[in-house]
Design a protein around this motif. Structure first.
Motif, PDB file in Angstrom:
ATOM      1  N   LEU A   1       0.902  -1.135   0.071  1.00 44.58           N
ATOM      2  CA  LEU A   1      -0.025  -0.006  -0.122  1.00 44.58           C
ATOM      3  C   LEU A   1       0.891   1.441  -0.227  1.00 44.58           C
ATOM      4  N   ARG A   2       1.780   1.219   0.795  1.00 41.04           N
ATOM      5  CA  ARG A   2       2.410   2.386   0.861  1.00 41.04           C
ATOM      6  C   ARG A   2       3.520   2.664  -0.167  1.00 41.04           C
ATOM      7  N   ARG A   3       3.955   1.650  -0.831  1.00 43.60           N
ATOM      8  CA  ARG A   3       4.552   1.849  -2.083  1.00 43.60           C
ATOM      9  C   ARG A   3       3.689   2.475  -2.974  1.00 43.60           C
ATOM     10  N   LYS A   4       2.454   1.970  -2.984  1.00 44.39           N
ATOM     11  CA  LYS A   4       1.575   2.614  -4.164  1.00 44.39           C
ATOM     12  C   LYS A   4       1.311   4.176  -3.984  1.00 44.39           C
ATOM     13  N   HIS A   5       0.919   4.161  -2.430  1.00 49.25           N
ATOM     14  CA  HIS A   5       0.687   5.776  -2.125  1.00 49.25           C
ATOM     15  C   HIS A   5       1.828   6.714  -2.373  1.00 49.25           C
ATOM     16  N   PHE A   6       2.923   6.069  -2.198  1.00 49.18           N
ATOM     17  CA  PHE A   6       4.387   6.881  -2.405  1.00 49.18           C
ATOM     18  C   PHE A   6       4.199   7.274  -3.805  1.00 49.18           C
TER      19      PHE A   6
ATOM     20  N   ARG B   1       2.123  13.767  -7.160  1.00 48.48           N
ATOM     21  CA  ARG B   1       1.539  15.057  -6.692  1.00 48.48           C
ATOM     22  C   ARG B   1       2.586  16.141  -6.586  1.00 48.48           C
ATOM     23  N   ALA B   2       3.655  15.759  -5.563  1.00 50.37           N
ATOM     24  CA  ALA B   2       4.515  16.541  -5.216  1.00 50.37           C
ATOM     25  C   ALA B   2       5.212  17.235  -6.586  1.00 50.37           C
ATOM     26  N   TYR B   3       5.401  16.483  -7.295  1.00 46.94           N
ATOM     27  CA  TYR B   3       5.888  16.878  -8.601  1.00 46.94           C
ATOM     28  C   TYR B   3       5.147  17.656  -9.338  1.00 46.94           C
TER      29      TYR B   3
END
Lengths: 377, 508
Positions: free
Chosen positions: A83-88, A94-96
């Protein structure tokens, strides 16, 4: 057989019974103590067994649980990592995106800043354009002020002229009224003092002006002042309410006069136009009368039209000469243009008769001083 | 003959009636006899004569009633209460023009006193009859009818609406086109009274095509006609931007500027009112007025008039200057400030002074440049005097204060601020000190001048609560100067020095 065995057994048992009965109390105690010991022993053992079982079962369960926990942790670990990898990925995207956006914004702000500064300085707050505009405004103001000044002067001149004309008119009217103050040859007038070198301007004005005739009494016609007084409704309407009454004590005038009542009735008879006048030209009977009208025009009895005024004849009528004076070639001048025959060949001299005395100058002026205007005597 | 005798009796009676009516009409024209007439019960006696057989008696009776009603409110109410109105108007369409004129005169005399009487006239159904009179050919009748309409419509919007509903407006527009001057005047005045109440009524008048004809009559030489026409146009233009634009599209500029130079005072006033009503809506309309030279004409008009006639002109300048700073600069460039100053000083009425103060505030409030122009004209001391003066009204004081505040907040022209520094009350002082505190830190020459003219001394003498804005400004100013000089000018410094002298131990 059974009875015998039974008897034997009965006897043995009787003895056993007695023996037992001797030991009974002691047996009882023994029994009780043994039972108690066994009971306690049993309880102890039971508790120990329970303990051991409990411990063992707990171990078993714990092993099971431990296993399960390990498995659960393993699953959760893998799942959460996933999950975290996906969210990452999303966070990074988004940050980009935000970073790019900020960059673009900044660049856009820079562009807008330069553009707006340029635009405002050039078009809105353009200092030079403003100065030019203000100069144009002041020039226009000068022009407008000049024009308005001219306009006021023109109006003032117009008013002055009107005032002057009015005064002039009044002066002339006064001169006409006071015409009797004009100086005669014998008596110098007020404005023509003999001590002056030249007559007063008023004298000259009097000489120029025509005397006023007597003003006729203003005829108060019944309809004259209605229209005058109406806008402010200050005067009542004057109407012919009844036939004008003659004073009662009036004596009948001498002479062949008609009855005044009859005369007044005839004078104030209301107009009743004939049917012919009231009808229009284009209605059917009107059109029917058209041929008779034309005939009338065609066959008149006199050729002379109806003449309106008596003095019309004077200009119109031709003089019919008598037959005695007419020659072959037309009218002779004798009798109309001259009445005496002249023979210039018989004349002694060219000049006419001379009178003995020169005529009196003053008498020559007689009849000329008051009736003709514009002549200085 | 007995027939003659009978007829004689009738003739005598008719003569008596006619004489009575004429005599009452004559008496009614004189104010001193009206009270006697009233106590004699003349209204009830005239009432049957209104229905007389002879037309002239009817006319004379109507005329007498009109004069009576014209004189006094009570008589007018008596006339209405006696039930004369229905009889007056019942046979109006068949009557001749003299009777119609007299009837219109009566209606107008009644309507002019109060809205209730005008309402009574409307309720009795007289409006329809008056419209019939307006359609008549005789100009006198039309004049009487339109005058009556004007007096009815004057009082309040409902009565105006009743007049419009009766269909009078197109007929009035036709009346304006007639050649008689008196009729034109009255029709213009009536249109002005109708359109003054609300935008819808003004829209009705405009929809009948009145503006074009009114605009054509502006160059007319008759002064009273011009008054009414200008008043009508200004009442139309005042309600909304669209109406004002319609009026402007009728090409009144620059013709209306000639009215500002007319010899009649009220023509000038109404012309200035018209320009004011147009200027106050949007900056574009004000721009139009400036471009056509209207501002110059208004300024000249202010300079040449005295009294209330100046007021609309002053307000025009204020409105034009209020819209934007370019327009304000245009007003300044057209030499608008000196006449306003003169107004402030010369005029006696408070409301004119208040308007002049407001206009100056609007001119000077935009930028430092504007404030400098206003200050150079020596306006600020006058405004301050007005603000401090005890006999100025509240409204005048408020406006003067606002104007001072607006100008002072932008004024960086120190020579003009300096005289105020010595005389201003505390409420104004903070603005002055604020301006000084903005300018002094950057300008050394100004600092020197400030000291030499005694400004620094004055500043030290001001008592201000610590922490207030005034104290901050004072601190800013004090920080511009070295400490010795600040201490030198602070009050009580001489005592402090003397004390030091006293306590000094001489060094031997």
């Amino acid at each position: 057989m059974a009875a015998a065995s039974c008897g034997r057994e009965q006897g043995a048992s009787m003895a056993a019974l007695a023996r037992l009965q001797e030991r009974l109390e002691g047996l009882r105690e023994e029994y009780f103590l043994t039972n108690r010991a066994i009971d306690e022993d049993r309880k102890r053992k039971y508790k120990a067994a329970v303990k051991i079982q409990r411990w063992f079962r707990a171990c078993r369960v714990q092993v099971c649980l431990r296993h399960l926990t390990k498995m659960v942790i393993l699953i959760q670990k893998w799942w959460r990592g996933y999950l975290r990898r996906k969210h990452f990925r999303e966070i990074v995207e988004r940050a980009y995106f935000i970073k790019k956006l900020k960059f673009y914004n900044e660049m856009a702000v820079r562009i807008q800043k330069t553009w707006r500064g340029y635009y405002v300085r050039k078009y809105i707050h353009n200092f030079y354009a403003l100065k030019k505009y203000l100069k144009a405004v002041s020039m226009n103001n000068e022009f407008v002020r000049h024009e308005l000044q001219e306009y006021t002067e023109m109006k003032e001149n117009g008013e002055k002229m009107k005032d002057l004309e009015k005064k002039d008119k009044e002066k002339k009217y006064q001169a006409r009224k006071m015409h009797y103050l004009l100086s005669t040859k014998q008596i110098p007038g007020i404005y023509n003092s003999p001590l002056r070198k030249s007559p007063d301007p008023m004298e000259l004005l009097l000489r120029k002006s025509k005397p006023l005739t007597h003003r006729k009494q203003p005829v108060k016609s019944p309809f004259a002042d209605e229209l005058y007084g109406w806008p402010t409704c200050k005067e009542p309407p004057a109407f012919v309410t009844s036939l004008p009454l003659l004073p009662a004590d009036r004596r009948k005038p001498q002479g062949p006069f008609r009855d005044p009542a009859e005369v007044l009735r005839q004078r104030y008879k209301p107009l009743e136009p004939t049917l012919r006048a009231r009808e229009s030209m284009y209605s059917a009977p009107g059109k029917a009368r058209e041929p008779t009208r034309r005939e009338e025009w065609r066959n008149p009895i006199h050729d002379n039209e109806f003449l309106p005024f008596s003095s019309y004849h004077k200009n119109y009528e031709k003089y019919e000469p008598s037959l005695f004076k007419s020659d072959k070639y037309g009218q002779g001048a004798y009798g109309t243009k001259y009445f005496r025959e002249v023979y210039p060949k018989k004349w002694i001299a060219d000049k006419d008769f001379e009178t003995l005395f020169p005529s009196i100058a003053l008498f020559e002026k007689f009849g000329k001083t008051y009736s003709s205007t514009g002549q200085i005597v | 003959m007995s027939q003659r005798q009978v007829l004689q009796v009738f003739e005598q009676y008719q003569r008596a009636r006619s004489q009575f009516a004429q005599a009452v009409a004559d008496f009614a024209a004189r104010p001193q006899s009206i009270d006697t007439l009233r106590s004699a019960g003349v209204v009830c006696l005239l009432r049957p004569l209104l229905l007389d057989v002879v037309p002239s008696i009817r006319q004379t009776a109507a005329l007498a009633l009109g004069r009576l009603a014209d004189y006094d409110v009570e008589l007018a109410e008596a006339v209405v209460k006696a039930g004369i109105l229905p009889q007056l108007i019942c046979s109006l369409p068949e009557e001749n023009r003299y009777y119609k004129k007299a009837a219109a005169f009566v209606l107008r005399a009644i309507a002019k006193h109060s809205p209730q009487l005008a309402q009574a006239i409307v309720q009795s159904g007289a409006l329809g009859m008056l419209v019939i009179c307006l359609e008549d050919f005789d100009p006198g009748v039309k004049e009487g009818a339109s005058w009556a309409f004007g007096y009815i419509a004057r009082h309040n919007p409902e009565l105006s609406q009743a007049v419009v509903d009766a269909g009078a407006v197109p007929l009035l527009v036709l009346c304006i086109q007639e050649p008689e001057i008196a009729l034109k005047r009255i029709a213009a005045s009536t249109l002005s009274d109708i359109s003054k109440h609300s935008p819808e009524l003004a829209q009705t008048v405009v929809a009948a095509g009145a503006i074009a004809y009114l605009a054509q009559m502006i160059p007319n030489p008759d002064a009273k006609l011009k008054r009414q026409v200008l008043s009508a146009l200004s009442q139309i233009a005042k309600h909304s931007v669209d109406l004002a634009e319609l009026v402007v599209e009728a090409e009144i500029f620059p013709v209306v500027l000639t009215c500002l130079k007319d010899s009649d005072e009220y023509v000038k006033k109404n012309g200035a009112t018209l320009i004011r009503e147009i200027a106050k809506h949007t900056p574009e309309l004000s721009q139009l007025i400036v471009n056509s030279g209207g501002v110059a004409a208004v300024i000249d008009c202010i300079g040449s008039c005295r009294g209330t006639v100046r007021l609309p002109g002053i307000m025009t300048l204020g409105y034009v200057a209020a819209h934007s700073e370019n327009l304000s600069m245009a007003v300044i460039v057209s030499k608008g400030i000196p006449p306003l100053c003169v107004c402030l000083i010369e005029e006696h009425e408070d409301h004119i002074k208040a308007a002049a103060a407001w206009a100056l505030g609007q001119i000077g409030r935009h930028t430092a440049e504007h404030a400098r122009h206003v200050a150079v004209a020596n306006v600020l001391p006058t405004l301050l005097d007005i603000f401090v003066d005890t006999c100025s009204s509240e409204d005048l004081k408020v406006k003067a204060k606002k104007a001072l505040k607006n100008i002072l907040q932008k004024c960086t022209y120190l020579p003009a601020l300096e005289p105020l520094l010595h005389e201003a009350p505390p409420s104004i002082m903070k603005y002055i000190i604020g301006q000084y505190s903005k300018v002094l830190p950057h300008d050394s020459k100004a600092r020197r001048l400030f000291v030499t003219t005694g400004g620094l001394k004055k500043v030290q003498e001001i008592q201000a609560e610590p922490g207030s804005l005034l104290q901050e400004y004072i601190n800013t100013i004090n920080n511009c100067y070295p400490e010795e000089i600040v201490r030198y000018y602070s009050p009580g410094y001489s005592e402090m020095l003397l004390e030091r002298v006293e306590n000094y131990q001489p060094v031997l």
